[in-house]
Enzyme design. Structure first.
Site, short mmCIF file in Angstrom:
data_model
loop_
_atom_site.label_atom_id
_atom_site.label_comp_id
_atom_site.label_asym_id
_atom_site.label_seq_id
_atom_site.Cartn_x
_atom_site.Cartn_y
_atom_site.Cartn_z
N ILE A 139 3.01 -6.91 6.40
CA ILE A 139 1.63 -7.28 6.72
C ILE A 139 0.67 -6.26 6.11
O ILE A 139 0.83 -5.04 6.30
CB ILE A 139 1.46 -7.37 8.25
CG1 ILE A 139 2.21 -8.62 8.73
CG2 ILE A 139 -0.01 -7.48 8.65
CD1 ILE A 139 2.82 -8.49 10.04
N CYS A 140 -0.30 -6.78 5.36
CA CYS A 140 -1.32 -5.97 4.71
C CYS A 140 -0.64 -4.89 3.84
O CYS A 140 0.19 -5.21 3.01
CB CYS A 140 -2.28 -5.40 5.76
SG CYS A 140 -3.70 -4.60 5.04
N GLN A 141 -0.97 -3.62 4.05
CA GLN A 141 -0.34 -2.56 3.26
C GLN A 141 1.18 -2.58 3.47
O GLN A 141 1.95 -2.26 2.54
CB GLN A 141 -0.91 -1.20 3.68
CG GLN A 141 -0.40 -0.03 2.89
CD GLN A 141 -0.76 1.29 3.56
OE1 GLN A 141 -0.86 1.39 4.78
NE2 GLN A 141 -0.99 2.31 2.75
#
Lengths: 389, 352
Positions: free
Chosen positions: B144-146
């Site tokens: 998720i995301c980074q």
């Protein structure tokens, strides 16, 4: 503890009283428009005053922790309340600032060229500062206060040397409050001048100082210069935001004027706020997406980190004679630790691979360095977890 | 504009102040709000990093375990804000065996940790622990995301350990026009920042995120005054605020590398990123890929996520837009009904 709780209670009681007073006043004054406006104005001022006191007190250091001095059970709740106060302050100030314009529009007496005559300019500046947190008590501000105190101490003992510096500080302070600071060039010059004057003022003082202490005095002046550079950039940023706000507010004005012509005016202030907010947000995001803004922001972050570092260095100079571990020394320890941990990891992997090859198993063994944990609530007592904010 | 009459002005001020006082009273009664309450157990720990396994009452219906990799920025609790707004619980309800890598809160002693140590060190070790515990040779990585970027890099370097790759709101192309963070990163002297400060304060990052929507904070706090007498609504609001404020500092060296090599040099899409002395080639990713992006994401614009599907070597790959913003994808009401069940369905189809 008692003092702080009393302070909060006082605020709560006086706020409740204020609400009751307003209600009474509303009933008494109905029908008398002129005096009613005066009363409303006074009450707004009272409200703002009590509000400001509350905001300032909440920023005092003793309110920072979750200790006994706060009426809130958790600092998160204190933060939430502070944000409620701050946001309401902004919301209410916006109303105050736009009230004359909206009234003029209502009476069809508002011309677009008169717009800025109806806005309190100092109030406008304060508003933008609050919106972007320039009014907050920041570490830089604390640093500035400390430096000023240090300077004052030295100035007291070096009367002659301080002659040129003291008046400069005193005489120039009102300059901060005026709109002249919209010109970033003049302010940059002013800061540089101040820093140079400080240097000249203290030069004779350094001459009479022991050699060992000279570097720290020099560093302080360098810090003052760095601070001056930093504040000049902050001012440039503020200026950028003021200018963008001017443009955004004019767009809001135009939108309102267009809507008034169509007979489609907001029916409550919240509606107006939402319209104002949408236009302003779009304007600011457009500004933030420019290279000019991004470069200035980058410079500010850099200067801020350099200032923090310079301050730390200076603190270490002060602490040098004392039996304390300095941060730079700890940093060295961390670096060595990190290298050692890296070597251990490499060795552990090697052992794991050797064992895996020896038993000729597929590579699905758990790493050697794992530690099984049996806690039921992993979230609690996490290593390195931040203290309550 | 009737609201400009003195009568209405007084009423407005009076009502606002009364709500504020009510808010003060309501907040005084509340203790810390609980987030991330889904039952879980730490099954492995190294330094400050933990591997958590979410408890199940019934056996999982999918054989392949899932490791959720959240960003180093902010905390994973956003995926489990409360019982009825929980991406985690919804995935569990769909029959998945969930693990999560909790990066912890870096302290000054962690400033020298690099991206290599996070990905080839902690993440690889966590993957091995799960493989050993479950006997599965490869697992599903859900980034998720980074954390999605980390998962992509990991999958490129260790493809044999990853059976499926799921990415959500993941930045891959760091140089797209609407990416404000990318614009700012181009002008950030990250060397000066890390050299001078060591770890990068979470507060600094939060201040940056707040500037992406500069009026949001004021607006939401003014709005919440209308709900100070509605405990559930107030608590929901406070849980989100708690999550936003809970922003760990970033290990300096890892931050330096992430900003420099990804945001500033865009090495992942250019194919020039190296980690632990090995090149990171996205074409080496051949496992099934499910890439989900948020259509109104202001932190990771869709254009930053979408290119992944063209760069990987997978033949089984899906690109799925989801209505909502970066966070709304996980906490919105539509998400509760559709996101987790959709992912679980995709994974079940490949769980052979």
């Amino acid at each position: 503890m008692e003092q702080t709780v009393t302070f909060f209670d006082t605020w709560y009681n006086s706020t409740t009283k204020l609400v009751n007073d307003w209600r009474e006043a509303t009933e008494k004054l109905s029908g008398e428009q002129k005096s009613m406006w005066e009363e409303a104005g006074k009450m707004q001022q009272n409200w703002m005053h009590s509000f400001q006191t509350m905001m300032q007190n909440m920023q005092l250091p003793f309110m920072g922790g979750s200790g006994t001095s706060s009426p809130f059970a958790h600092t998160g709740m204190q933060d939430a309340f502070f944000n409620m106060l701050k946001s309401t302050d902004i919301y209410t100030r916006l109303f105050q600032l736009w009230q004359p314009v909206l009234q003029a529009m209502q009476h069809n007496t508002c011309q677009s060229q008169d717009f800025w005559k109806l806005i309190d300019q100092q109030g406008f500046k304060t508003f933008v500062d609050k919106l972007f947190g320039f009014d907050a008590v920041t570490p830089v501000r604390a640093f500035m206060d400390q430096s000023t105190q240090m300077m004052k101490l030295w100035m007291d003992s070096a009367t002659e040397a301080s002659k040129s510096f003291g008046p400069m500080f005193g005489n120039s302070m009102p300059f901060f409050g005026s709109f002249a600071q919209l010109n970033p060039q003049s302010l940059t010059q002013w800061y540089m001048q101040m820093a140079q004057t400080a240097q000249r003022s203290f030069a004779p003082f350094w001459g009479s100082t022991d050699k060992g202490q000279m570097p720290s005095l020099q560093s302080v002046v360098e810090m003052m210069q760095q601070w001056g550079n930093y504040m000049a950039k902050v001012n440039q940023l503020q200026t950028m935001l003021y200018k963008q706000s001017v443009s955004a507010w004019e767009k809001v004005m135009q939108t309102m004027a267009d809507r008034a012509r169509e007979g489609n005016v907001p029916t409550d202030f919240n509606q107006f706020y939402n319209e104002w907010s949408a236009i302003n947000e779009a304007e600011f995001v457009a500004l933030f997406n420019t290279d000019e803004y991004a470069a200035l922001q980058g410079e500010l972050i850099k200067l801020n980190s350099e200032l923090t570092k310079a301050y730390e260095k200076q603190m270490e100079v002060f602490l040098q004679p004392y039996p304390v571990v300095l941060r730079s020394q700890l940093d060295e320890v961390y670096k060595v630790n990190h290298e050692l941990r890296g070597r251990i990891n490499t060795l552990e992997k090697l052992v794991s691979e050797l064992q895996s090859n020896q038993s000729n198993k597929p590579e699905t063994s758990a790493p050697q360095n794992q530690s099984e944990i049996k806690t039921s609530s992993a979230e609690e007592n996490k290593p390195g977890r931040k203290e309550n904010k | 504009m009737d609201f400009l009459s003195p009568q209405r002005v007084l009423e407005e001020f009076s009502a606002t102040t009364a709500k504020l006082a009510q808010g003060f009273e309501a907040l005084k009664q509340l203790d810390q709000v609980a987030v991330g309450a889904a039952p879980k157990q730490a099954v492995w720990q190294k330094d400050k990093v933990q591997l958590l396994q979410y408890a199940r009452e019934t056996p999982a219906t999918a054989q392949t375990p899932i490791l959720i990799v959240y960003a180093l920025v902010n905390r994973h609790n956003m995926m489990d804000l409360q019982d009825d707004r929980s991406f985690i619980r919804n995935l569990q309800a769909a029959g998945l065996d969930l693990y999560l890598i909790d990066w912890g809160y870096p302290t000054p002693e962690d400033r020298y940790f690099t991206m290599d140590e996070y990905i080839n060190g902690y993440l690889d070790a966590a993957v091995d622990v799960i493989r050993a515990r479950t006997g599965q040779p490869a697992i599903t990585l859900m980034g998720i995301c980074q954390g999605g970027t980390f998962s992509v890099v990991y999958s490129a370097l260790h493809p044999h350990k990853v059976k499926n790759l799921v990415t959500l709101v993941t930045p891959i192309d760091f140089a797209t026009p609407r990416d404000l963070l990318s614009k700012w990163a181009q002008h950030l002297d990250v060397d000066a920042l890390v050299d001078n400060q060591g770890n990068v304060p979470g507060e600094l990052l939060n201040a940056g995120f707040a500037l992406l929507k500069p009026l949001l904070k004021t607006t939401k706090y003014v709005s919440i005054l209308n709900a100070v007498d509605k405990p559930e609504q107030l608590l929901n609001f406070l849980r989100m605020e708690h999550w936003i404020a809970d922003s760990p500092n970033q290990a300096g060296e890892c931050f330096r590398q992430f900003v420099k090599e990804l945001y500033q040099q865009n090495r992942l899409v250019k194919g020039t990123l190296e980690l632990g002395g090995r090149p990171v080639r996205l074409a080496a990713i051949t496992m099934p890929l499910l890439n989900i992006y948020a259509q109104e994401d202001h932190l990771v614009p869709p254009e930053a996520s979408i290119p992944l599907n063209d760069l990987v070597g997978s033949t089984d790959k899906s690109l799925t837009p989801f209505a909502g913003g970066h966070i709304g994808v996980f906490v919105g009401s539509r998400s509760q009904k559709e996101l987790a069940p959709g992912i679980a369905h995709w994974l079940h189809e490949r769980d052979t």
